[in-house]
Write a protein that holds these residues in place. Structure first.
Motif, PDB file in Angstrom:
ATOM      1  N   ASN A 242       0.846  -1.194   0.000  1.00 11.95           N
ATOM      2  CA  ASN A 242       0.000   0.000   0.000  1.00 11.95           C
ATOM      3  C   ASN A 242       0.888   1.253   0.000  1.00 11.95           C
ATOM      4  OD1 ASN A 242      -1.483   2.221   1.174  1.00 11.95           O
ATOM      5  ND2 ASN A 242      -3.099   0.736   1.579  1.00 11.95           N
ATOM      6  N   ILE A 243       0.787   2.072  -1.058  1.00 13.14           N
ATOM      7  CA  ILE A 243       1.727   3.187  -1.212  1.00 13.14           C
ATOM      8  C   ILE A 243       1.528   4.301  -0.172  1.00 13.14           C
ATOM      9  CG2 ILE A 243       2.422   5.037  -2.797  1.00 13.14           C
ATOM     10  CD1 ILE A 243       2.297   2.927  -5.013  1.00 13.14           C
ATOM     11  N   PRO A 244       0.306   4.808   0.051  1.00 14.11           N
ATOM     12  CA  PRO A 244       0.155   5.795   1.138  1.00 14.11           C
ATOM     13  C   PRO A 244       0.560   5.196   2.485  1.00 14.11           C
ATOM     14  CG  PRO A 244      -1.838   5.689  -0.194  1.00 14.11           C
ATOM     15  CD  PRO A 244      -0.972   4.569  -0.644  1.00 14.11           C
ATOM     16  N   GLY A 245       0.313   3.893   2.656  1.00 11.55           N
ATOM     17  CA  GLY A 245       0.702   3.208   3.888  1.00 11.55           C
ATOM     18  C   GLY A 245       2.186   3.314   4.151  1.00 11.55           C
ATOM     19  N   ALA A 246       2.993   3.161   3.092  1.00 12.66           N
ATOM     20  CA  ALA A 246       4.452   3.233   3.253  1.00 12.66           C
ATOM     21  C   ALA A 246       4.862   4.628   3.701  1.00 12.66           C
ATOM     22  CB  ALA A 246       5.139   2.867   1.945  1.00 12.66           C
ATOM     23  N   MET A 247       4.206   5.650   3.118  1.00 16.22           N
ATOM     24  CA  MET A 247       4.555   7.022   3.502  1.00 16.22           C
ATOM     25  C   MET A 247       4.218   7.255   4.974  1.00 16.22           C
ATOM     26  SD  MET A 247       3.070   9.037   0.192  1.00 16.22           S
ATOM     27  CE  MET A 247       3.474   8.553  -1.483  1.00 16.22           C
ATOM     28  N   VAL A 248       3.001   6.887   5.366  1.00 17.31           N
ATOM     29  CA  VAL A 248       2.571   7.078   6.753  1.00 17.31           C
ATOM     30  C   VAL A 248       3.432   6.243   7.696  1.00 17.31           C
ATOM     31  CG1 VAL A 248       0.667   6.758   8.366  1.00 17.31           C
ATOM     32  CG2 VAL A 248       0.212   7.586   6.059  1.00 17.31           C
ATOM     33  N   GLY A 249       3.668   4.973   7.328  1.00 17.87           N
ATOM     34  CA  GLY A 249       4.462   4.073   8.167  1.00 17.87           C
ATOM     35  C   GLY A 249       5.845   4.636   8.440  1.00 17.87           C
ATOM     36  N   GLY A 250       6.497   5.182   7.394  1.00 17.72           N
ATOM     37  CA  GLY A 250       7.836   5.741   7.553  1.00 17.72           C
ATOM     38  C   GLY A 250       7.847   6.899   8.533  1.00 17.72           C
ATOM     39  N   LEU A 251       6.866   7.807   8.378  1.00 14.02           N
ATOM     40  CA  LEU A 251       6.821   8.975   9.255  1.00 14.02           C
ATOM     41  C   LEU A 251       6.570   8.553  10.703  1.00 14.02           C
ATOM     42  CD1 LEU A 251       4.865  11.542   7.059  1.00 14.02           C
ATOM     43  CD2 LEU A 251       7.305  11.445   7.529  1.00 14.02           C
ATOM     44  N   ILE A 252       5.636   7.617  10.912  1.00 15.62           N
ATOM     45  CA  ILE A 252       5.346   7.156  12.276  1.00 15.62           C
ATOM     46  C   ILE A 252       6.597   6.548  12.894  1.00 15.62           C
ATOM     47  CG2 ILE A 252       4.069   5.463  13.645  1.00 15.62           C
ATOM     48  CD1 ILE A 252       1.732   5.848  11.821  1.00 15.62           C
ATOM     49  N   LEU A 253       7.271   5.695  12.092  1.00 13.36           N
ATOM     50  CA  LEU A 253       8.462   5.027  12.603  1.00 13.36           C
ATOM     51  C   LEU A 253       9.535   6.034  13.007  1.00 13.36           C
ATOM     52  CD1 LEU A 253       9.314   2.081  12.985  1.00 13.36           C
ATOM     53  CD2 LEU A 253      10.599   2.287  10.876  1.00 13.36           C
ATOM     54  N   GLY A 254       9.749   7.037  12.138  1.00 11.87           N
ATOM     55  CA  GLY A 254      10.752   8.053  12.435  1.00 11.87           C
ATOM     56  C   GLY A 254      10.422   8.813  13.712  1.00 11.87           C
ATOM     57  N   LEU A 255       9.143   9.224  13.848  1.00  9.22           N
ATOM     58  CA  LEU A 255       8.722   9.978  15.031  1.00  9.22           C
ATOM     59  C   LEU A 255       8.885   9.145  16.298  1.00  9.22           C
ATOM     60  CD1 LEU A 255       5.507  11.825  13.806  1.00  9.22           C
ATOM     61  CD2 LEU A 255       7.630  12.848  14.601  1.00  9.22           C
ATOM     62  N   VAL A 256       8.374   7.911  16.256  1.00  8.98           N
ATOM     63  CA  VAL A 256       8.425   7.053  17.440  1.00  8.98           C
ATOM     64  C   VAL A 256       9.867   6.814  17.860  1.00  8.98           C
ATOM     65  CG1 VAL A 256       8.023   4.710  18.249  1.00  8.98           C
ATOM     66  CG2 VAL A 256       6.236   5.900  17.012  1.00  8.98           C
ATOM     67  N   GLU A 257      10.731   6.594  16.843  1.00  7.03           N
ATOM     68  CA  GLU A 257      12.112   6.282  17.155  1.00  7.03           C
ATOM     69  C   GLU A 257      12.814   7.480  17.808  1.00  7.03           C
ATOM     70  OE1 GLU A 257      13.956   3.779  14.108  1.00  7.03           O
ATOM     71  OE2 GLU A 257      15.693   5.023  14.539  1.00  7.03           O
ATOM     72  N   VAL A 258      12.620   8.650  17.243  1.00  7.01           N
ATOM     73  CA  VAL A 258      13.302   9.835  17.769  1.00  7.01           C
ATOM     74  C   VAL A 258      12.775  10.181  19.163  1.00  7.01           C
ATOM     75  CG1 VAL A 258      13.541  12.319  17.466  1.00  7.01           C
ATOM     76  CG2 VAL A 258      13.959  10.788  15.561  1.00  7.01           C
ATOM     77  N   ILE A 259      11.446  10.151  19.335  1.00  7.26           N
ATOM     78  CA  ILE A 259      10.879  10.502  20.633  1.00  7.26           C
ATOM     79  C   ILE A 259      11.216   9.428  21.666  1.00  7.26           C
ATOM     80  CG2 ILE A 259       8.710  10.889  21.883  1.00  7.26           C
ATOM     81  CD1 ILE A 259       7.701  12.212  19.264  1.00  7.26           C
ATOM     82  N   GLY A 260      11.147   8.160  21.243  1.00  7.15           N
ATOM     83  CA  GLY A 260      11.509   7.069  22.151  1.00  7.15           C
ATOM     84  C   GLY A 260      12.960   7.161  22.598  1.00  7.15           C
ATOM     85  N   ALA A 261      13.821   7.596  21.676  1.00  2.96           N
ATOM     86  CA  ALA A 261      15.255   7.661  21.989  1.00  2.96           C
ATOM     87  C   ALA A 261      15.545   8.700  23.064  1.00  2.96           C
ATOM     88  CB  ALA A 261      16.050   7.961  20.729  1.00  2.96           C
ATOM     89  N   VAL A 262      14.652   9.698  23.210  1.00  2.00           N
ATOM     90  CA  VAL A 262      14.852  10.708  24.246  1.00  2.00           C
ATOM     91  C   VAL A 262      14.774  10.049  25.624  1.00  2.00           C
ATOM     92  CG1 VAL A 262      13.920  12.825  25.260  1.00  2.00           C
ATOM     93  CG2 VAL A 262      13.904  12.515  22.787  1.00  2.00           C
ATOM     94  N   TYR A 263      13.828   9.104  25.753  1.00  2.00           N
ATOM     95  CA  TYR A 263      13.607   8.511  27.074  1.00  2.00           C
ATOM     96  C   TYR A 263      14.495   7.291  27.334  1.00  2.00           C
ATOM     97  CZ  TYR A 263       9.723  11.670  26.937  1.00  2.00           C
ATOM     98  OH  TYR A 263       8.984  12.807  26.841  1.00  2.00           O
ATOM     99  N   MET A 264      14.701   6.468  26.309  1.00  2.52           N
ATOM    100  CA  MET A 264      15.542   5.283  26.526  1.00  2.52           C
ATOM    101  C   MET A 264      16.444   5.093  25.307  1.00  2.52           C
ATOM    102  SD  MET A 264      12.141   2.956  26.826  1.00  2.52           S
ATOM    103  CE  MET A 264      12.843   1.360  26.559  1.00  2.52           C
ATOM    104  N   SER A 265      17.542   5.848  25.293  1.00  2.00           N
ATOM    105  CA  SER A 265      18.350   5.911  24.086  1.00  2.00           C
ATOM    106  C   SER A 265      18.979   4.563  23.727  1.00  2.00           C
ATOM    107  CB  SER A 265      19.431   6.974  24.253  1.00  2.00           C
ATOM    108  OG  SER A 265      20.236   6.647  25.362  1.00  2.00           O
ATOM    109  N   GLN A 266      19.301   3.745  24.767  1.00  2.00           N
ATOM    110  CA  GLN A 266      20.011   2.510  24.412  1.00  2.00           C
ATOM    111  C   GLN A 266      19.097   1.489  23.730  1.00  2.00           C
ATOM    112  OE1 GLN A 266      18.996   3.436  27.389  1.00  2.00           O
ATOM    113  NE2 GLN A 266      19.390   1.945  28.980  1.00  2.00           N
ATOM    114  N   TYR A 267      17.770   1.702  23.845  1.00  2.00           N
ATOM    115  CA  TYR A 267      16.862   0.759  23.192  1.00  2.00           C
ATOM    116  C   TYR A 267      16.263   1.334  21.909  1.00  2.00           C
ATOM    117  CZ  TYR A 267      17.193  -2.314  27.178  1.00  2.00           C
ATOM    118  OH  TYR A 267      17.676  -3.178  28.126  1.00  2.00           O
TER     119      TYR A 267
END
Lengths: 294, 290
Positions: free
Chosen positions: B236-261
């Motif tokens: 699903n093409i729009p799915g890939a766009m949305v999925g990428g953005l969600i993943l990037g956001l979650v990863e960056v925000i998550g890294a603030v709280y638990m960077s080693q994971y």
């Protein structure tokens, strides 16, 4: 025997156990797993930690390592086996990466330093015994009622369910059995190389095991054995052919994987291949008895 | 601080989206996880780097050349390693893809060596301040702009043109598409070409963003691009766009709280979403028949 050859033989044995156990999950039950090395890693770490901290003998820690891996197989299998095909593959991959990340950060696993100074306990005889036992056990399972259910699930999950097979139950069972043997292989690995690191059991190792299974022939235990031997020996063989090839051996390795798949996509030994039929003529391809219902 | 993290997440996420598009388009047509895609991404980064450092080409042209190069590489891989296996079972092309990936990675190691290279310093990083809370670096702005332009272009191509219609038809049903006069071999090559071009562009952008290009750089972003594709619903093409953005956001925000994971967070999100919605966020449920 030369230590170099002894090491290759040991690694072949460990890889045979890994390939045969993944073959049970992916080849016979048809559940594509991209995280088999995870269970190997769990087995390796738990066997080592139990042996170091509790001082239990080698064989017992080995078996406990297998059991812990099986328990994790259950924990991971229950939620993920609801998923199908590629979604299952990516979920198993995800669990593998999470486990690697946890191992890299826990204190007890040595974190990024890995665990070193593991006593040398694995020798070639124990590996051979483990390989024989694994092959024997998996063959017995495949030819039992349980194994027939596995194969039915691979062939058609809906039809199997209609026949009264509890598919979830058998899929998890296959996963747990596969994880147990992978855990044993991990323990053997840890006590042979005496040093383990989370990256030894990462995605690349899972892929390597999958390559053995597919190359040898999915759904054929002897195929998995053959695949394990080829994938282990091939890079070493390329190393010895000539210095030029040695430098490029991983390039050739990748190339050979592609070529082998193009030449024989169903794997070297196909599903119908059976050694007991060797005396029935050419290379033992099973003749179908009677008419086949289409 | 929080807005900064959001911008970081969006910039990282849009590169994941670009990679995920390559995976998802190929999967939509061939049902193949193209493991060589992460190496196409790496090659794209190397072509871009060579253009900028050796041939002193201006950056926008280097980006285009690298996209064209990745495009050619993608099509070659398809012709050589996947086309002969189109009639085989589903797992053989997967192993073939892994073979290509190992091949390209080690070829790059021999040609370029294991050390990481940096883009030249003439890429000046300036920070643009908007208001008191909001600031964005020029590189992040570049990444966001290029990604948005490419994604809008792709969306237009897929939904508004005849070629896009042919791609969608082939993805839906290859045989019927063929009966309607669509040359599916050409469409499959085209899909690889588009996906690879986007992957190559992502490689250059990430190379500039993290200022490092090396033969192993494709592994994790490739894996995460694939995760993003599955997250949005693979194929699903729009799915890939949305999925990428969600993943990037979650990863960056998550890294603030638990960077080693940091790496584990991405996969944990994936598993949770798959368990709640087994076909991904925008994926459609396919009815199974016996």
């Amino acid at each position: 025997m030369n230590a170099y050859y002894l090491q290759i033989l040991t690694v072949i044995g460990i890889n045979i156990i890994l390939a045969a156990s993944l073959n049970l999950i992916s080849g016979y039950t048809g559940q594509l797993s991209l995280g088999h090395a995870t269970f190997m890693g769990i087995g390796a770490y738990s066997a080592t930690l139990i042996s170091i901290h509790l001082g239990l003998p080698f064989i017992i820690s080995l078996i406990i390592g297998g059991v812990v891996a099986a328990i994790f197989g259950f924990i991971i299998g229950v939620p993920t086996l609801r998923l199908k095909g590629d979604y299952l593959a990516i979920a198993t991959l995800g669990f593998g990466e999470i486990m690697k990340n946890i191992n890299l950060n826990l204190k007890i696993t040595g974190g990024p330093m890995g665990l070193r100074g593991i006593p040398q306990a694995t020798n070639i005889y124990i590996v051979i015994a483990a390989v024989v036992l694994t092959i024997f056990a998996i063959n017995r399972i495949i030819n039992s009622r349980v194994g027939k259910s596995f194969i039915a699930i691979r062939e058609d999950e809906l039809a199997a369910e209609a026949m009264g097979i509890n598919t979830t139950h058998y899929k998890i069972l296959s996963f747990v059995i596969g994880a147990f043997f992978a855990g044993i292989a991990g323990g053997l690995y840890a006590f042979f190389f005496r040093y383990i690191h989370p990256s030894n059991f990462g995605f690349m190792k899972s892929i390597e095991i999958l390559c053995m299974v597919v190359l040898g022939g999915m759904g054929n235990t002897y195929g998995a054995v053959l695949g394990a031997i080829i994938i282990t020996v091939l890079p070493e063989f390329l190393r010895t052919v000539s210095p030029v090839i040695s430098q490029y051996r991983m390039v050739f390795y990748g190339l050979l994987l592609v070529i082998m798949m193009i030449v024989r996509p169903q794997g070297i030994l196909s599903q119908d291949f059976d050694f007991t039929l060797f005396n029935h003529g050419l290379l033992g391809y099973k003749k179908k008895k009677g008419g086949q219902i289409q | 601080m929080f807005f900064e993290q959001i911008i970081n997440g969006l910039a990282l996420g849009s590169t994941y989206s670009l990679i995920a598009l390559g995976y998802t388009m190929v999967y939509g047509i061939l049902e193949l996880i193209n493991f060589a895609h992460s190496e196409i991404y790496m090659t794209g980064a190397f072509i871009g780097l060579t253009m900028v450092t050796v041939y002193k080409v201006p950056f926008p042209i280097a980006l285009l050349i690298s996209m064209a190069g990745s495009c050619i590489l993608g099509v070659c891989i398809e012709k050589a390693a996947y086309k002969p296996l189109r009639k085989a079972n589903r797992i053989a092309p997967l192993i073939s893809a892994i073979g290509v990936s190992i091949f390209l990675q080690n070829l790059a190691l021999i040609i370029a060596g294991p050390q990481a290279r940096a883009f030249p310093k003439n890429f000046k990083v300036t920070t643009i301040q908007v208001g008191s809370l909001f600031k964005i670096s020029s590189i992040q702005l570049l990444i966001l702009l290029v990604s948005i332009v490419l994604m809008i272009g792709l969306h237009f191509l897929i939904n508004k043109t005849k070629i896009g219609q042919a791609i969608r038809a082939t993805a839906q049903d290859k045989e019927t598409a063929q009966l309607m006069g669509i040359k599916i071999d050409r469409i499959i090559s085209l899909t690889f070409a588009i996906g690879s071009a986007l992957g190559g562009a992502a490689g250059v952008l990430v190379g500039v963003y993290f200022n490092s290009v090396d033969p192993m750089m494709g592994f994790f972003p490739g894996l995460k691009g694939f995760v993003a594709a599955v997250l949005g619903g693979i194929g699903n093409i729009p799915g890939a766009m949305v999925g990428g953005l969600i993943l990037g956001l979650v990863e960056v925000i998550g890294a603030v709280y638990m960077s080693q994971y940091k790496d584990a967070i991405a996969f944990a999100v994936l598993i949770i979403i798959l368990l709640l919605k087994p076909t991904g966020l925008l994926g459609q449920k396919v009815q199974e028949k016996v």
